[in-house]
Motif scaffolding. Structure first.
Motif, PDB file in Angstrom:
ATOM      1  N   LEU A 168      -8.789  25.547  -0.104  1.00  0.00           N
ATOM      2  CA  LEU A 168      -7.545  24.843  -0.428  1.00  0.00           C
ATOM      3  C   LEU A 168      -6.965  25.362  -1.735  1.00  0.00           C
ATOM      4  CD1 LEU A 168      -5.624  22.561   0.471  1.00  0.00           C
ATOM      5  CD2 LEU A 168      -6.978  20.994  -0.934  1.00  0.00           C
ATOM      6  N   SER A 171      -5.355  28.696  -1.060  1.00  0.00           N
ATOM      7  CA  SER A 171      -4.099  28.583  -0.310  1.00  0.00           C
ATOM      8  C   SER A 171      -2.959  28.081  -1.174  1.00  0.00           C
ATOM      9  CB  SER A 171      -4.279  27.651   0.897  1.00  0.00           C
ATOM     10  OG  SER A 171      -4.373  26.300   0.494  1.00  0.00           O
ATOM     11  N   SER A 209      -6.355  26.654   5.540  1.00  0.00           N
ATOM     12  CA  SER A 209      -6.134  27.208   4.202  1.00  0.00           C
ATOM     13  C   SER A 209      -6.469  28.693   4.144  1.00  0.00           C
ATOM     14  CB  SER A 209      -6.962  26.429   3.169  1.00  0.00           C
ATOM     15  OG  SER A 209      -6.583  25.076   3.144  1.00  0.00           O
ATOM     16  N   LYS A 212      -3.549  30.440   5.590  1.00  0.00           N
ATOM     17  CA  LYS A 212      -2.402  30.389   4.677  1.00  0.00           C
ATOM     18  C   LYS A 212      -2.538  31.440   3.574  1.00  0.00           C
ATOM     19  CE  LYS A 212       0.301  27.168   1.887  1.00  0.00           C
ATOM     20  NZ  LYS A 212       0.311  25.862   1.204  1.00  0.00           N
ATOM     21  N   ARG A 269       1.042  21.891   7.729  1.00  0.00           N
ATOM     22  CA  ARG A 269       0.382  23.099   7.269  1.00  0.00           C
ATOM     23  C   ARG A 269       0.311  24.118   8.402  1.00  0.00           C
ATOM     24  NH1 ARG A 269      -2.344  22.906   2.550  1.00  0.00           N
ATOM     25  NH2 ARG A 269      -3.796  24.516   3.174  1.00  0.00           N
TER      26      ARG A 269
END
Length: 269
Positions: A168, A171, A209, A212, A269
């Protein structure tokens, strides 16, 4: 906001009690704060994360009324919620605490002997989840350090929460990702995504994540398109994820705001 919103009011009340507690009691109160912050929307979260609050935390460290470990724990909880809800907030970057932690990261990274890797990783995760801008210097410290956590722990189920936090935080580094070279960390990311596709060894948030972090590199490296589309089967994976998530959301039950809000965030997301 404090007067009108019960969530914000309760959170500030708990924060004001921290300096009166010992280390273990502080940690329990921080866990309560985390639970409340997870129920907040972006605006409510912004009203909690003020420069004054971060400056107060810096003073509590200085006065030895709060341990560094508990301060980091609170910041990681805040950073987790901040990154999860894609909130934009400059208050941390303007604070004295940010300056303190920035210096600590640089000093720790420079050490050739006696480097405290766990401390450096924790500081990096605070930095990357709470900041909105990253210099090349900090990217070159934070990214390899956080990726090391992922690679070391990705196959150990007991570390799934730590891996989720690490991904996280990666990302959350979006537009500055163009400063990372084409082939840097690409092999590791392909290995991690392929490993999940075979073993399902990440949480959904960690997997999203990871994607991403990889996809934002397309801003500067269009040649990654073939890897993302063909080698890692992005269209197939995205379709599967959306179908699974959509099945979990009951759009008619608006009274279950907290649970549905988390699902909607995942779909965004």
């Amino acid at each position: 906001m404090i007067q009108k919103n019960p969530l914000v009011k309760i959170d500030f009340e708990i924060f004001s009690e921290l300096e009166q507690c010992n280390g273990d009691e502080q940690k329990l109160k921080i866990l309560k704060m985390k639970g409340i912050m997870e129920k907040m929307n972006k605006e409510e979260l912004k009203s909690i994360m003020t420069t004054e609050l971060f400056d107060r935390l810096d003073k509590l460290i200085e006065e030895k009324k709060m341990t560094l470990a508990n301060t980091i724990f609170l910041l990681k909880c805040m950073g987790y919620c901040n990154a999860l809800k894609c909130s934009f907030n400059l208050c941390y970057e303007r604070s004295l605490l940010h300056k303190r932690f920035e210096k600590m990261i640089i000093d720790e990274a420079k050490k050739k002997k006696g480097k405290k890797e766990k401390l450096l990783i924790d500081l990096d995760e605070c930095y990357s989840t709470l900041c909105n801008g990253f210099s090349f210097e900090f990217l070159s410290i934070c990214v390899p350090c956080i990726l090391k956590v992922v690679l070391n722990k990705v196959e150990r189920k007991e570390s799934r929460d730590e891996v989720e936090m690490a991904f996280l935080s990666l990302s959350n580094i979006e537009y500055e990702i163009k400063k990372i070279g084409k082939n840097q960390y690409l092999k590791e990311m392909i290995e991690i995504i392929n490993c999940y596709q075979q073993n399902h060894n990440l949480t959904r948030l960690a997997y999203q994540s990871a994607w991403k972090f990889l996809i934002f590199r397309l801003w500067s490296e269009r040649s990654l398109e073939d890897v993302i589309a063909d080698d890692l089967h992005f269209a197939r994976e995205a379709t599967r994820e959306l179908e699974e998530l959509a099945e979990r959301v009951d759009w008619s039950k608006r009274e279950e705001r907290e649970r549905e809000w988390k699902n909607i965030l995942c779909i965004n997301r």
